[in-house]
Design a protein around this motif. Structure first.
Motif, mmCIF file in Angstrom:
data_model
loop_
_atom_site.group_PDB
_atom_site.id
_atom_site.type_symbol
_atom_site.label_atom_id
_atom_site.label_comp_id
_atom_site.label_asym_id
_atom_site.label_seq_id
_atom_site.Cartn_x
_atom_site.Cartn_y
_atom_site.Cartn_z
ATOM 1 N N MET A 1 0.839 -1.192 0.000
ATOM 2 C CA MET A 1 0.000 0.000 0.000
ATOM 3 C C MET A 1 0.882 1.255 0.000
ATOM 4 O O MET A 1 1.856 1.334 0.730
ATOM 5 N N ASN A 2 0.533 2.188 -0.835
ATOM 6 C CA ASN A 2 1.297 3.429 -0.954
ATOM 7 C C ASN A 2 0.786 4.463 0.058
ATOM 8 O O ASN A 2 -0.412 4.689 0.146
ATOM 9 N N PRO A 3 1.697 5.088 0.808
ATOM 10 C CA PRO A 3 1.270 6.082 1.804
ATOM 11 C C PRO A 3 0.455 7.209 1.171
ATOM 12 O O PRO A 3 0.806 7.738 0.115
ATOM 13 N N GLU A 4 -0.630 7.561 1.840
ATOM 14 C CA GLU A 4 -1.554 8.578 1.330
ATOM 15 C C GLU A 4 -0.957 9.983 1.340
ATOM 16 O O GLU A 4 -1.352 10.828 0.554
ATOM 17 N N ASP A 5 -0.002 10.247 2.243
ATOM 18 C CA ASP A 5 0.533 11.607 2.373
ATOM 19 C C ASP A 5 1.757 11.847 1.484
ATOM 20 O O ASP A 5 2.403 12.876 1.581
ATOM 21 N N ARG A 7 3.418 11.968 -2.579
ATOM 22 C CA ARG A 7 3.031 12.219 -3.971
ATOM 23 C C ARG A 7 3.954 11.375 -4.854
ATOM 24 O O ARG A 7 5.112 11.148 -4.501
ATOM 25 N N TYR A 8 3.441 10.959 -6.015
ATOM 26 C CA TYR A 8 4.134 9.957 -6.822
ATOM 27 C C TYR A 8 4.394 10.441 -8.246
ATOM 28 O O TYR A 8 3.558 11.098 -8.851
ATOM 29 N N HIS A 9 5.560 10.064 -8.764
ATOM 30 C CA HIS A 9 5.986 10.412 -10.118
ATOM 31 C C HIS A 9 5.801 9.199 -11.012
ATOM 32 O O HIS A 9 5.919 8.066 -10.550
ATOM 33 N N LYS A 10 5.555 9.426 -12.294
ATOM 34 C CA LYS A 10 5.338 8.310 -13.230
ATOM 35 C C LYS A 10 6.556 7.402 -13.378
ATOM 36 O O LYS A 10 6.438 6.272 -13.823
ATOM 37 N N GLU A 11 7.728 7.873 -12.960
ATOM 38 C CA GLU A 11 8.943 7.042 -13.003
ATOM 39 C C GLU A 11 9.142 6.263 -11.700
ATOM 40 O O GLU A 11 10.244 5.832 -11.380
ATOM 41 N N HIS A 12 8.072 6.122 -10.922
ATOM 42 C CA HIS A 12 8.043 5.281 -9.716
ATOM 43 C C HIS A 12 8.943 5.785 -8.590
ATOM 44 O O HIS A 12 9.571 5.017 -7.878
ATOM 45 N N GLY A 25 12.276 8.982 -2.541
ATOM 46 C CA GLY A 25 12.662 7.572 -2.582
ATOM 47 C C GLY A 25 12.000 6.907 -3.774
ATOM 48 O O GLY A 25 11.360 7.564 -4.588
ATOM 49 N N ILE A 26 12.165 5.581 -3.873
ATOM 50 C CA ILE A 26 11.476 4.842 -4.930
ATOM 51 C C ILE A 26 10.298 4.091 -4.320
ATOM 52 O O ILE A 26 10.298 3.778 -3.123
ATOM 53 N N THR A 27 9.320 3.797 -5.142
ATOM 54 C CA THR A 27 8.101 3.160 -4.656
ATOM 55 C C THR A 27 8.307 1.656 -4.410
ATOM 56 O O THR A 27 9.272 1.055 -4.890
ATOM 57 N N ASP A 92 12.201 -1.526 3.172
ATOM 58 C CA ASP A 92 11.386 -0.425 3.692
ATOM 59 C C ASP A 92 11.458 0.786 2.755
ATOM 60 O O ASP A 92 12.024 1.824 3.104
ATOM 61 N N PRO A 93 10.881 0.665 1.528
ATOM 62 C CA PRO A 93 11.043 1.744 0.544
ATOM 63 C C PRO A 93 10.428 3.086 0.958
ATOM 64 O O PRO A 93 10.870 4.130 0.504
#
Length: 128
Positions: A1-5, A7-12, A25-27, A92-93
């Motif tokens: 699960m990705n943390p809600e707080d 923000r994410y980039h299309k390059e992960h 960091g990386i996802t 722990d990404p």
């Protein structure tokens, strides 16, 4: 699960903003795709980076991959622990596996990034 707080980039990559600083960091998806991470080329402190540009490289047992900065700014701090133990990114990404802290040049860039649910949809589409 990705943390809600975050923000994410299309390059992960991800950024967690606190005031005018962002931790990068990386996802989980990226670390899972890479497999066992064996080396990371950390960015330089005081280096200025642009959003959508490479800030470091990660080597895994499968491939070498660029880490793309989701935001522009100046590198304030890097996670030195990763030089000795790059596998922390696999473990722990979103916590201990962070790569760098950046002073945001333009905090509004964060608004162009995906939130957790948008990122999850993006990953689902990419896997098809």
């Amino acid at each position: 699960m990705n943390p809600e707080d975050f923000r994410y980039h299309k390059e992960h990559t991800w950024v967690k903003v606190s005031g005018k600083k962002g931790t990068i960091g990386i996802t989980d998806y990226a670390q899972d795709s890479l497999g066992d991470i064996v080396y990371i080329d950390l960015p330089e402190v005081d280096e200025t980076v642009e959003s959508n540009s490479e800030i470091s490289e990660i080597e895994s047992t499968k491939a070498t991959s660029s880490v793309i900065s989701p935001v522009s700014g100046k590198i304030l701090k890097v996670n030195e622990e990763l030089a000795e133990s790059p596998e922390v990114i696999n473990e722990d990404p979103y916590g201990k596996g962070w790569i760098a802290v950046i002073q945001l040049d333009n905090p509004s860039e964060v608004d162009d990034l995906m939130d957790a649910s948008e990122y999850e949809k993006y990953v689902e589409e990419e896997e098809k």
